[in-house]
Write an enzyme that holds these catalytic residues in place. Structure first.
Site, PDB file in Angstrom:
ATOM      1  N   THR A 122      71.284 -39.889  69.735  1.00 45.82           N
ATOM      2  CA  THR A 122      70.568 -39.932  71.093  1.00 45.82           C
ATOM      3  C   THR A 122      71.728 -39.122  71.993  1.00 45.82           C
ATOM      4  O   THR A 122      71.506 -38.329  72.982  1.00 45.82           O
ATOM      5  CB  THR A 122      70.458 -41.414  71.774  1.00 45.82           C
ATOM      6  OG1 THR A 122      69.624 -41.967  70.916  1.00 45.82           O
ATOM      7  CG2 THR A 122      69.854 -41.207  73.010  1.00 45.82           C
ATOM      8  N   CYS A 316      29.281 -40.711  62.359  1.00 45.44           N
ATOM      9  CA  CYS A 316      29.017 -39.262  62.142  1.00 45.44           C
ATOM     10  C   CYS A 316      28.745 -38.864  60.842  1.00 45.44           C
ATOM     11  O   CYS A 316      27.570 -38.891  60.462  1.00 45.44           O
ATOM     12  CB  CYS A 316      30.499 -38.748  62.755  1.00 45.44           C
ATOM     13  SG  CYS A 316      30.276 -37.040  63.013  1.00 45.44           S
ATOM     14  N   HIS A 456      30.774 -41.305  68.104  1.00 45.16           N
ATOM     15  CA  HIS A 456      31.899 -41.897  67.770  1.00 45.16           C
ATOM     16  C   HIS A 456      32.285 -43.020  68.406  1.00 45.16           C
ATOM     17  O   HIS A 456      32.875 -42.856  69.568  1.00 45.16           O
ATOM     18  CB  HIS A 456      33.285 -40.999  67.612  1.00 45.16           C
ATOM     19  CG  HIS A 456      32.994 -39.817  66.548  1.00 45.16           C
ATOM     20  ND1 HIS A 456      33.636 -40.002  65.252  1.00 45.16           N
ATOM     21  CD2 HIS A 456      32.385 -38.477  66.536  1.00 45.16           C
ATOM     22  CE1 HIS A 456      33.290 -38.967  64.801  1.00 45.16           C
ATOM     23  NE2 HIS A 456      32.796 -38.086  65.288  1.00 45.16           N
ATOM     24  N   GLU A 458      34.136 -45.288  67.956  1.00 44.12           N
ATOM     25  CA  GLU A 458      35.511 -45.635  68.032  1.00 44.12           C
ATOM     26  C   GLU A 458      36.323 -44.970  69.180  1.00 44.12           C
ATOM     27  O   GLU A 458      37.382 -45.609  69.394  1.00 44.12           O
ATOM     28  CB  GLU A 458      36.080 -45.311  66.630  1.00 44.12           C
ATOM     29  CG  GLU A 458      36.161 -43.781  66.266  1.00 44.12           C
ATOM     30  CD  GLU A 458      34.794 -43.309  65.511  1.00 44.12           C
ATOM     31  OE1 GLU A 458      34.843 -42.406  64.649  1.00 44.12           O
ATOM     32  OE2 GLU A 458      33.660 -43.907  65.829  1.00 44.12           O
TER      33      GLU A 458
END
Length: 483
Positions: A122, A316, A456, A458
Site C-alpha cells: 500500500t 433467457c 433477466h 436476476e
C-alpha cells in the site's frame, strides 16, 4: 459486474451515463475533431481526452441531481490504460471550486508464514498515486483481519494520511455487512465533513435487520442445480461467472429463511444423457448462455426437471431451450432447435428477433442486441402473475405490466404458438411493444413449478427487495422437500 454491485447496494438502476469507457471517450473526441468542433486546434490526450472524462463525470451528477458523485477508477494504481482517468481526477481536484475526496482501496496481505499484515504494497501504491499528483484522503484496507494501531500509525506516517482516515474493510461473513462495518468507523460522517456537507444521524436499521437475517440460522435448506458452462477457468470454479443469478438466489432465500445450497453442473457432462449429477436436487436452473457448446446437456437437464416434477427456472437461453425441449419431447417436432445453434433445422421454434439479421450482416455486434428495460404484459392467473401480485411488483397492476431487463438476439417463434398451447404450454407474458413471448410456463396441475423468462429477473433483484420470480421459485423448491 461492478455496476450490478452498485445497483444492489444503492437500490438504484444504473444507466448509460453511469458507465464511461475509454473507447467511448476516444470516439467522442475523434468525432468532434472530424467535425471541426475544436476550431482546428491540435487534439491531444491532455487536455481534450481528460476534459471529456471530467465532462461526463459532471453530466452524470447533473442528470441524477446528485449531491455526491462516486467515481470508481477501476484497476490498479499505475496501470497504463487507466493513466488518463487518474490525470482527469488530478485536474478535477486541482480546481478549487470542485470538492474532491480521494479514497484509495488497497489490499493488506497477511502471508501465512509470517502471520502479520504487510503495509509495504500500500505504501508503494500511494507513492505511485503521489507521482501522478494525487494524495489519498482516505485509505481503505482490504484484509483478513482488523488493523492494529502500529500499522495504522505507519500508514499515517508513510502515506501522509490522518490515522482516523485509515479505514478497516476486513473479510466478513457476507459482503452486505460491509456498510455496517464502515458506518461503525464513521466513514460516512468523515467524508461529509470533508465535503462540507451537513449530515443527520444515520438510519440503516432496515439494512442491519437484513444482515441479521442473512446470518441467522435457516429454517430449511434446498439444493439447486445450476446447469451452465461458464463456471470453470483453468483449475478453478468461479461463482462470479453467474454473479447476478447467485445474488438473486441469495436475496430470495434469505428473506424466506432458507439455506440455498448450489450444485454447479457443467452442461457438457450431461450431453450423453447421464443425469446422475441432478439426483437429489430440489430445483434446476438453466441460466444465460450463448452458442452450441453444452446445449444438449442443458436440454437433458430441462427434460429431467419437467418429467420428474423438479422445480425449473429458465433464464433467457434457459427459457429458449425449455421451448426446444418441449417441442422435441412433447410436440414430437423432430430436430426442433434454435436457429442460433442449427441454421438448417426444419423446426426453428426459436428464431432471430426481427431486425437482428440485418445487424449481424453488417457485423455490428456491439450493443445491438435487444437490450435494456422492456415492458411485459403478464397473463392473469399464471404463476408469474401470482408472484408479481403477491409482492406488489407490477408497475401497473390494473394492466398487469412489469418492466424487466433484456439481453438477447433470439426469441420464441410465434408460428408455433398454437401447437405449444394445445400441448399444454402457457404463454404467460408478452412484450407490450413487439408482442414477443416473454414468459412460458406449465400449469400447476401439470408441474409444480416450470417457468422460463426471456428477460433477466436476476438483474432486478435487490437484497432488500428480492425478485418475485425467485421468491416463488425458492418457495417451490422448499415445497418439493415437504411433499
Amino acid at each position: 459486474m461492478d455496476m450490478g454491485t452498485y445497483e444492489k447496494f444503492l437500490a438504484i438502476n444504473m444507466e448509460r451515463h453511469n458507465f464511461v469507457t475509454m473507447g467511448q471517450i476516444y470516439k467522442t473526441v475523434i468525432d468532434r475533431e472530424r467535425n471541426f468542433e475544436y476550431d482546428g486546434e491540435d487534439v491531444e490526450a491532455i487536455p481534450h481526452v481528460t476534459d471529456e472524462i471530467i465532462k461526463r463525470i459532471k453530466e452524470a451528477g447533473e442528470k441524477e441531481n446528485a449531491d455526491i458523485v462516486v467515481v470508481e477508477l477501476g484497476g490498479t494504481a499505475g496501470e497504463y490504460q487507466n493513466a488518463l482517468y487518474y490525470e482527469a481526477s488530478r485536474i478535477l481536484s486541482r480546481n478549487k471550486k470542485n470538492s474532491v475526496v480521494h479514497v484509495h482501496v488497497s489490499y493488506l496481505p497477511t502471508p501465512s508464514h509470517l502471520g502479520e499484515p504487510k503495509t509495504k504494497p500500500t505504501q508503494l501504491s500511494v507513492r505511485t498515486l503521489n507521482s501522478m499528483g494525487i494524495q489519498p484522503d482516505f485509505i481503505v484496507t482490504r484484509s483478513e483481519k482488523p488493523m492494529d494501531e502500529r500499522r495504522r500509525a505507519r500508514f499515517a506516517l508513510f502515506c501522509n494520511v490522518d490515522p482516523e482516515n485509515v479505514i478497516d474493510s476486513v473479510d466478513l461473513p457476507t459482503p452486505y455487512e460491509t456498510p455496517l462495518n464502515l458506518a461503525a468507523q464513521k466513514m460516512d460522517e468523515k467524508i461529509l465533513d470533508m465535503l462540507d456537507l451537513a449530515h443527520n444521524s444515520l438510519d440503516i436499521k432496515e439494512w442491519s435487520d437484513m444482515v441479521a437475517t442473512v446470518k441467522a440460522k435457516k429454517r430449511a435448506s434446498v439444493t439447486i442445480a445450476i446447469v451452465g458452462k461458464y463456471f470453470a477457468t483453468g483449475e478453478y470454479q468461479l461463482r462470479d461467472s453467474y454473479a447476478a443469478l447467485m445474488d438473486a438466489i441469495d436475496h430470495a432465500a434469505w428473506q424466506l429463511g432458507i439455506d440455498a445450497r448450489i450444485r454447479w453442473i457443467q452442461a457438457e457432462k450431461l450431453e450423453k444423457g447421464n443425469i446422475e449429477d441432478l439426483k437429489g436436487a430440489s430445483g434446476i436452473i438453466v441460466p444465460i448462455g450463448w452458442g452450441l457448446r453444452g446445449v444438449e446437456g442443458k436440454i437433458n437437464a430441462i427434460q429431467c426437471a419437467r418429467e420428474n416434477n423438479i422445480p425449473y427456472l429458465g433464464l433467457c437461453y434457459g427459457m429458449q431451450l425449455a421451448v426446444v425441449e418441449y417441442a422435441r419431447n412433447v410436440l414430437g417436432l423432430t430436430g426442433a432447435h434454435t436457429l442460433e445453434c442449427d441454421v438448417d433445422t426444419t423446426n426453428p421454434v426459436i428464431h432471430m428477433v426481427t431486425g437482428q439479421d440485418e445487424i449481424l450482416k453488417r457485423r455490428a455486434y456491439g450493443g445491438t442486441m435487444r437490450l435494456g428495460s422492456w415492458e411485459c404484459r403478464v397473463k392473469e392467473g399464471t404463476i408469474a402473475d401470482g408472484s408479481y401480485m403477491k409482492h406488489n411488483a407490477y408497475s401497473d397492476a390494473s394492466k398487469k405490466i412489469v418492466g424487466e431487463r433484456h439481453r438477447h438476439r433470439y426469441e420464441f417463434n410465434d408460428t408455433y404458438t398454437k401447437q405449444f398451447e394445445e400441448a399444454g404450454m402457457v404463454i404467460a407474458g408478452r412484450s407490450v411493444v413487439e408482442n414477443l413471448v416473454e414468459i412460458i410456463e406449465l400449469a400447476k396441475e401439470a408441474h409444480p413449478f416450470f417457468l422460463g423468462t426471456q428477460y433477466h429477473p436476476e438483474y432486478r433483484s435487490r437484497p432488500l427487495e428480492p425478485h418475485p420470480i425467485f421468491l416463488a421459485y425458492i418457495n417451490a423448491c422448499r415445497e418439493l422437500l415437504q411433499r
